[in-house]
Write an enzyme that holds these catalytic residues in place. Structure first.
Site, PDB file in Angstrom:
ATOM      1  N   CYS A 174      33.459  34.376  45.091  1.00  0.00           N
ATOM      2  CA  CYS A 174      32.253  34.941  45.678  1.00  0.00           C
ATOM      3  C   CYS A 174      32.062  34.447  47.109  1.00  0.00           C
ATOM      4  O   CYS A 174      32.066  33.239  47.355  1.00  0.00           O
ATOM      5  CB  CYS A 174      31.040  34.572  44.824  1.00  0.00           C
ATOM      6  SG  CYS A 174      29.485  35.150  45.519  1.00  0.00           S
ATOM      7  N   CYS A 208      28.521  32.446  47.201  1.00  0.00           N
ATOM      8  CA  CYS A 208      28.285  31.139  46.591  1.00  0.00           C
ATOM      9  C   CYS A 208      29.553  30.393  46.198  1.00  0.00           C
ATOM     10  O   CYS A 208      29.485  29.236  45.783  1.00  0.00           O
ATOM     11  CB  CYS A 208      27.359  31.285  45.381  1.00  0.00           C
ATOM     12  SG  CYS A 208      28.169  32.015  43.947  1.00  0.00           S
ATOM     13  N   CYS A 249      29.582  38.587  40.588  1.00  0.00           N
ATOM     14  CA  CYS A 249      29.519  37.131  40.621  1.00  0.00           C
ATOM     15  C   CYS A 249      28.674  36.665  39.434  1.00  0.00           C
ATOM     16  O   CYS A 249      27.558  37.142  39.243  1.00  0.00           O
ATOM     17  CB  CYS A 249      28.913  36.639  41.930  1.00  0.00           C
ATOM     18  SG  CYS A 249      28.729  34.844  41.935  1.00  0.00           S
ATOM     19  N   ASP A 304      56.761  36.460  60.338  1.00  0.00           N
ATOM     20  CA  ASP A 304      56.919  35.638  59.135  1.00  0.00           C
ATOM     21  C   ASP A 304      57.111  36.550  57.924  1.00  0.00           C
ATOM     22  O   ASP A 304      56.249  37.372  57.624  1.00  0.00           O
ATOM     23  CB  ASP A 304      55.643  34.795  58.973  1.00  0.00           C
ATOM     24  CG  ASP A 304      55.730  33.815  57.825  1.00  0.00           C
ATOM     25  OD1 ASP A 304      56.755  33.799  57.122  1.00  0.00           O
ATOM     26  OD2 ASP A 304      54.760  33.055  57.640  1.00  0.00           O
TER      27      ASP A 304
END
Lengths: 431, 244
Positions: A214, A217, A236, A344
């Site tokens: 999330c 949070c 979430c 890369d």
């Protein structure tokens, strides 16, 4: 628009015209570069000339296809569109497409702009202009050495979007938690598109995921189902951050692959906010031909060749899933490590090549041919079924010779590799 | 000699930015090709340390800042001390990129306070300031330690802002041939402590450098290993060495 700006456009157009006549190439980027040198704010002035506004398309994967879908629909609706169709999506590429559209008096015939924008360039483009609409498709890890981390892009975009006027409408993917987080900073209305289809859930999670936690949070997100990478029905468990219900959903009939369903839904959602009728949208989609290198079908000596541009883990997994659904047996993997591909190549280890069946016949080429061959070896492909070589023309020829008539060679190239393969197959350069 | 091994992969969902899993794939496949059963054990936030303690080899990879913060608390409080104990006992381990910095004593960003590390390796990392260039690019180096691999040329890709300096307990892993290495100044790349290796060669380090994979595996099974056909590995390694 003041005459000075028109004059700059005429000059840039003139130089590009003469250089094309002299065989130096018309240039996808430098007519714009010239115009920008004279007038750095040329994009601001020019975008104001487009009476129906500008649509920007941003996201890691699907920009070229989605912007072409939007352009096709708008043209069916009678709009005159300027579009950076060749994928030149930095500021200079966008300005170049504008210069190309202008007439010799520096005037525009178009009424709408549809531009795909590079992830890093989006803040700069938004500092020059306020689009009428901005489409946000998805956010995946891509070319870490060039773009930096996904979180860095997220932060930049959030800041850039927060400065937009209320009049800029946002069209965004409800199923990508990172995208939804970005849209929260936009002052204008947000229209979400997404997929509600249990049958399309992945049975086994892919390794290449980026936004499983999330953004508000830090808790691990809960998924009722995942469509691919971190795209799915998310919420979430600890705070109010959750997938918004998409207003535009469904299964539009255009191209194959789940990722293209998202591209089509994004285009439909965008055109709906512009008042285009559903009938026009579906007529346009029925006539759609893919963008170069994106599920593009080319023939060579009676053999079918399908190109699936595959330039980062999420996109590559999506390509693999789609070609395996088509029962692909003959593969050509081309891995380059030039600037547009990213220097890369570590990311190929995040792609689930383990899904390739034992019956596959694999051809491999590109700057980093042996990195790719090694990846296939560790994915369980029998090395006797791998033909690897640095000379792309020769490997392509071997692959085409091996494919029985009626069968298809599936080519999965990185960006610069896709351009090379196309040139070998069509004998023409597009960029 | 052990016929079954468990490979602990620390934080596969948080510290796995760019192809890091190539390393656990290499360890697993190279075991299986020798009829050694190898199980990859994901060790993440919710995993109990008792699962970690049963493992025979440890790998931890790179991370983005936000993810490293999430993993960081758990590592410092829960898994770190266990890993430290295992490394002290001679457990083979590989820490690449962010993990290499994180097993050191601290990381000093260019702004703000030092971020404490797990202190498993005697090394410190500092970011030299926002004007300093990131160390990005293809790399090659010649191994110094472990001495039995001395001279082996390793190849890879580095992408880091921090500069690392080794303390007295550490041995340098390799001498830089191309690239920046630990700090762009002393010519060293990576560090070795007992049977644990840390390096800035990020992502899939082991596939193109199978000698390191086999060195770690030999320590995990407690015996020397039969050679494999590494023609493709060798070709891939040699193909990307910078021309000197």
């Amino acid at each position: 628009m003041p005459f000075l700006y028109r004059f700059v456009i005429i000059i840039a157009k003139g130089i590009s015209f003469f250089s094309a006549r002299l065989g130096l190439g018309a240039g996808e980027t430098w007519p714009g570069e010239i115009a920008l040198r004279f007038k750095p704010d040329i994009l601001t002035r020019v975008s104001e000339e487009l009476s129906e506004g500008v649509v920007l398309v941003a996201g890691t994967n699907g920009k070229t296809t989605t912007s072409l879908l939007i352009t096709t629909i708008l043209e069916h609706a009678g709009r005159v569109v300027i579009h950076n169709a060749t994928g030149a999506n930095l500021v200079n590429g966008i300005v170049s497409s504008l210069v190309r559209n202008a007439d010799w008096l520096g005037r525009f015939t178009a009424d709408t702009g549809v531009f795909e924008v590079d992830e890093n360039s989006l803040p700069q483009v938004l500092s020059f202009m306020a689009p009428s609409r901005i489409v946000i498709l998805n956010l995946f890890r891509d070319q870490l050495d060039r773009y930096g981390e996904v979180d860095v892009i997220t932060e930049k975009w959030q800041k850039a979007l927060s400065g937009l006027p209320v009049s800029t409408q946002v069209i965004a993917n409800s199923d990508d938690p990172g995208v939804v987080w970005v849209t929260k900073s936009a002052p204008g209305t947000v229209t979400y598109f997404g997929v509600n289809d249990k049958a399309a859930f992945l049975k086994k999670r892919e390794h290449a995921t980026d936004s499983m936690f999330c953004a508000a949070c830090g808790s691990r997100l809960t998924y009722d189902g995942i469509y691919y990478s971190h795209i799915g029905l998310w919420r979430c468990p600890s705070c109010s951050n959750t997938r918004p219900q998409p207003e535009v959903t469904g299964k539009p009939k255009v191209l194959t692959g789940l990722y293209n369903r998202y591209n089509a839904l994004a285009a439909i959602a965008t055109c709906r906010t512009m008042g285009i009728s559903l009938g026009t949208v579906h007529k346009a989609l029925a006539s759609f031909t893919p963008a170069f290198g994106r599920q593009e079908e080319l023939g060579k000596n009676g053999r079918k060749v399908k190109l699936f541009l595959s330039k980062n883990p999420a996109g590559y997994n999506a390509s693999l899933r789609t070609v395996l659904e088509q029962k692909a047996t003959y593969f050509l993997f081309v891995l380059n490590d030039r600037i547009p591909d990213g220097r890369d190549v570590s990311w190929i280890w995040d792609v689930d090549f383990e899904t390739i069946p034992a019956s596959a016949v694999c051809y491999v080429s590109g700057d980093r041919v042996y990195d790719m061959a090694l990846r296939l070896k560790y994915a369980g492909v029998d090395t006797r079924r791998i033909t690897a070589g640095q000379d792309l023309a020769s490997v392509l020829h071997q692959a085409l010779t091996a494919v029985p008539s009626g069968e298809t060679l599936y080519v999965l190239p990185t960006y610069s590799a896709m351009l090379e393969v196309r040139k070998l197959l069509t004998g023409r350069k597009i960029l | 000699m052990k016929r079954h091994i468990q490979i602990a992969w620390l934080y596969p969902d948080l510290m796995s930015t760019y192809g890091d899993r190539g390393n656990v794939f290499a360890l697993k496949k190279r075991s299986e090709w020798r009829d050694i059963e190898a199980k990859i054990v994901p060790v993440t936030l919710e995993t109990s340390v008792s699962v970690l303690k049963r493992c025979d080899i440890i790998f931890m990879g790179g991370a983005q800042d936000r993810q490293q913060k999430i993993a960081g608390d758990d590592f410092l409080q829960n898994k770190g001390p266990v890993v430290q104990h295992m490394v002290e006992k001679g457990m083979p381990a590989l820490f690449v990129c962010a993990a290499y910095q994180f097993v050191g004593k601290y990381y000093k960003p260019y702004q703000g306070d030092r971020i404490p590390g797990a202190g498993i390796f005697d090394l410190v990392t500092e970011h030299p300031g926002d004007q300093a260039k990131r160390c990005i690019g293809n790399t090659a180096a010649a191994i110094i330690n472990p001495s039995e691999l001395s001279g082996t040329v390793i190849v890879g890709f580095e992408n880091h802002g921090g500069r690392t300096r080794l303390g007295v307990k550490m041995k340098p892993f390799a001498r830089v041939i191309a690239g920046y290495g630990n700090n762009g100044e002393d010519g060293y790349e990576g560090a070795v402590y007992k049977n644990a290796i840390g390096c800035y060669f990020h992502g899939p380090f082991l596939p193109k450098n199978p000698a390191i994979a086999d060195w770690l595996l030999a320590r995990a099974v407690g015996d020397s290993l039969a050679p494999l056909n590494d023609d493709l590995e060798r070709t891939a390694n040699e193909a990307v060495r910078p021309q000197s």
